[in-house]
Scaffold this active site. Structure first.
Site, mmCIF file in Angstrom:
data_model
loop_
_atom_site.group_PDB
_atom_site.id
_atom_site.type_symbol
_atom_site.label_atom_id
_atom_site.label_comp_id
_atom_site.label_asym_id
_atom_site.label_seq_id
_atom_site.Cartn_x
_atom_site.Cartn_y
_atom_site.Cartn_z
ATOM 1 N N SER A 63 -29.588 27.275 31.761
ATOM 2 C CA SER A 63 -28.596 26.323 31.937
ATOM 3 C C SER A 63 -28.460 25.892 33.355
ATOM 4 O O SER A 63 -27.762 24.679 33.520
ATOM 5 C CB SER A 63 -27.112 26.981 31.537
ATOM 6 O OG SER A 63 -26.970 27.160 30.311
ATOM 7 N N LYS A 66 -29.349 22.094 33.249
ATOM 8 C CA LYS A 66 -28.486 21.184 32.883
ATOM 9 C C LYS A 66 -27.836 20.295 33.989
ATOM 10 O O LYS A 66 -27.657 19.065 33.724
ATOM 11 C CB LYS A 66 -27.361 21.927 32.066
ATOM 12 C CG LYS A 66 -27.892 22.630 30.957
ATOM 13 C CD LYS A 66 -26.649 23.484 30.220
ATOM 14 C CE LYS A 66 -27.087 24.162 29.126
ATOM 15 N NZ LYS A 66 -26.116 25.258 28.458
ATOM 16 N N TYR A 191 -34.792 20.606 24.731
ATOM 17 C CA TYR A 191 -33.732 21.370 25.569
ATOM 18 C C TYR A 191 -34.255 22.508 25.769
ATOM 19 O O TYR A 191 -34.011 23.092 26.853
ATOM 20 C CB TYR A 191 -32.376 21.119 24.509
ATOM 21 C CG TYR A 191 -31.512 22.244 24.943
ATOM 22 C CD1 TYR A 191 -30.609 21.998 25.932
ATOM 23 C CD2 TYR A 191 -31.196 23.360 24.178
ATOM 24 C CE1 TYR A 191 -29.686 23.182 26.275
ATOM 25 C CE2 TYR A 191 -30.468 24.450 24.450
ATOM 26 C CZ TYR A 191 -29.504 24.109 25.543
ATOM 27 O OH TYR A 191 -28.630 25.027 26.050
ATOM 28 N N TYR A 243 -18.511 27.265 32.505
ATOM 29 C CA TYR A 243 -17.803 27.443 31.053
ATOM 30 C C TYR A 243 -16.577 28.059 31.029
ATOM 31 O O TYR A 243 -15.687 27.653 31.954
ATOM 32 C CB TYR A 243 -18.910 28.398 29.859
ATOM 33 C CG TYR A 243 -20.304 28.235 30.102
ATOM 34 C CD1 TYR A 243 -20.761 27.023 29.881
ATOM 35 C CD2 TYR A 243 -21.103 28.995 30.852
ATOM 36 C CE1 TYR A 243 -21.976 26.722 30.051
ATOM 37 C CE2 TYR A 243 -22.351 28.838 31.173
ATOM 38 C CZ TYR A 243 -22.841 27.629 30.748
ATOM 39 O OH TYR A 243 -24.187 27.355 30.954
ATOM 40 N N VAL A 261 -28.177 31.690 31.978
ATOM 41 C CA VAL A 261 -28.066 33.245 31.335
ATOM 42 C C VAL A 261 -29.135 34.094 31.608
ATOM 43 O O VAL A 261 -29.481 35.103 31.407
ATOM 44 C CB VAL A 261 -27.941 33.395 29.773
ATOM 45 C CG1 VAL A 261 -26.663 32.856 29.184
ATOM 46 C CG2 VAL A 261 -29.161 32.301 28.981
HETATM 47 O O1 DON Z 1 -29.349 27.367 24.752
HETATM 48 C C1 DON Z 1 -29.001 28.464 25.406
HETATM 49 O O2 DON Z 1 -28.276 29.248 24.902
HETATM 50 C C2 DON Z 1 -29.767 28.779 26.620
HETATM 51 N N1 DON Z 1 -31.039 27.817 26.741
HETATM 52 C C3 DON Z 1 -29.020 28.473 27.941
HETATM 53 C C4 DON Z 1 -27.575 29.045 27.942
HETATM 54 C C5 DON Z 1 -27.176 29.249 29.329
HETATM 55 O O3 DON Z 1 -27.935 29.505 30.205
HETATM 56 C C6 DON Z 1 -25.695 29.569 29.383
HETATM 57 N N2 DON Z 1 -25.658 29.835 30.937
HETATM 58 N N3 DON Z 1 -24.799 30.799 31.197
#
Ligand code: DON
Length: 307
Positions: A63, A66, A191, A243, A261
């Protein structure tokens, strides 16, 4: 101030935490990463770098990407972008569906998954097709990190697509509200690909310097966005970058930051430096457990917080 010595102190202090937390296992390709790794890096506006632990090892930025897609979309669309994605904290987990239904397919902010999927869709529309959008995202990341070798880990992207039911659901729901222009699978695939970029803490701390310097890279002098846009991105990182733990991160660390993540967190000290910490084991909200603690120690020891 001896930043290298401070980083070494922090590394020692967080070592005991390295067994705690859990690696993201909903993406099978990330489940096998050794949870006890730790790296932290700082890059000053003049390019001076400091690092400890595995600060040179590449990991899945997830993320954190983003921030880069939001930057490109804000540059492309300006405030028009906010017709499709908001800028309020969601108070919900990063992949939540419920709020999106109540709020007619307009995601709260560009950092929750739904918001980032809309941003990716807007880039595909703007650049004409998914291939060009992805190439532009990669070109931007290589520019800001000054590292032409940055690439995508195709195995991570594939693994996410295979288990991407929830993100596909978010995208389908938004499509039903007319907030996705392009084909759902193409958007979600793009994405996942930008989430699957791998970079090191040292490269990421360099990459966010444009946000510490009003939108202009302080080393190459390349202007990517206006000072006002940079201010906005930092504000959204502060309020939405973690978040439902964004308030907690602001409370403990006191800097604009964005987590992924994969266990990475970038943070910006306006006018001074970019920071990145990486440790794969996550807390309950999906943010690096040791990483969050390391950043808290950093702002406490240095006084470099925006508050
Ligand atoms: O879409 C997802 O779930 C992952 N590609 C990215 C989520 C993420 O990194 C949330 N972060 N803490």
């Amino acid at each position: 101030m001896d930043i290298q010595a401070i980083l070494e102190e922090i590394e020692k202090e967080v070592r005991p935490l390295l067994g705690e937390g859990k690696v993201a296992d909903y993406i099978p390709a990330l489940a096998n990463v050794d949870p006890k790794q730790f790296g932290m890096a700082v890059t000053l506006l003049d390019g001076t770098q400091y690092g400890v632990g595995e600060s040179g090892k590449r990991f899945s930025i997830q993320s954190i990407s983003k921030v880069f897609t939001f930057t490109l979309a804000l540059h492309a669309y300006g405030p028009e972008l906010y017709k499709r994605v908001g800028r309020e904290p969601s108070g919900s987990p990063f992949n939540s569906l419920v709020q999106l239904e109540y709020e007619h397919g307009i995601p709260r902010n560009p950092f929750i998954n739904a918001g980032a999927i809309v941003v990716t869709d807007s880039l595909i529309t703007h650049f004409g097709d998914d291939y060009t959008a992805l190439e532009t995202i990669m070109g931007f990341i290589r520019d800001i990190s000054d590292e032409p070798s940055v690439t995508i880990d195709p195995e991570v992207a594939r693994s996410e697509m295979e288990h991407g039911y929830r993100n596909l659901a978010l995208a389908h729901l938004m499509k039903s509200f007319d907030n996705i222009d392009n084909e759902v699978r193409t958007v979600v695939q793009t994405y996942f690909k930008h989430c699957a970029v791998t970079m090191s803490a040292s490269e990421l701390s360099r990459a966010v310097l444009y946000l510490a310097n009003g939108g202009t890279d302080p080393i190459t002098q390349h202007t990517f966005i206006t000072p006002q846009q940079s201010k906005r991105i930092n504000a959204v990182m502060l309020t939405c970058g973690h978040y439902d733990a964004s308030g907690d991160f602001a409370f403990h660390v006191g800097l604009p930051g964005k987590s992924g993540v994969g266990g990475g967190i970038v943070a910006v000290v306006p006018g001074k430096m970019g920071i990145c910490v990486w440790s794969p084991a996550l807390n309950e909200q999906g943010n690096s457990l040791a990483g969050t603690r390391a950043l808290e120690l950093f702002t406490t020891k240095t006084g470099f917080s925006i508050f």
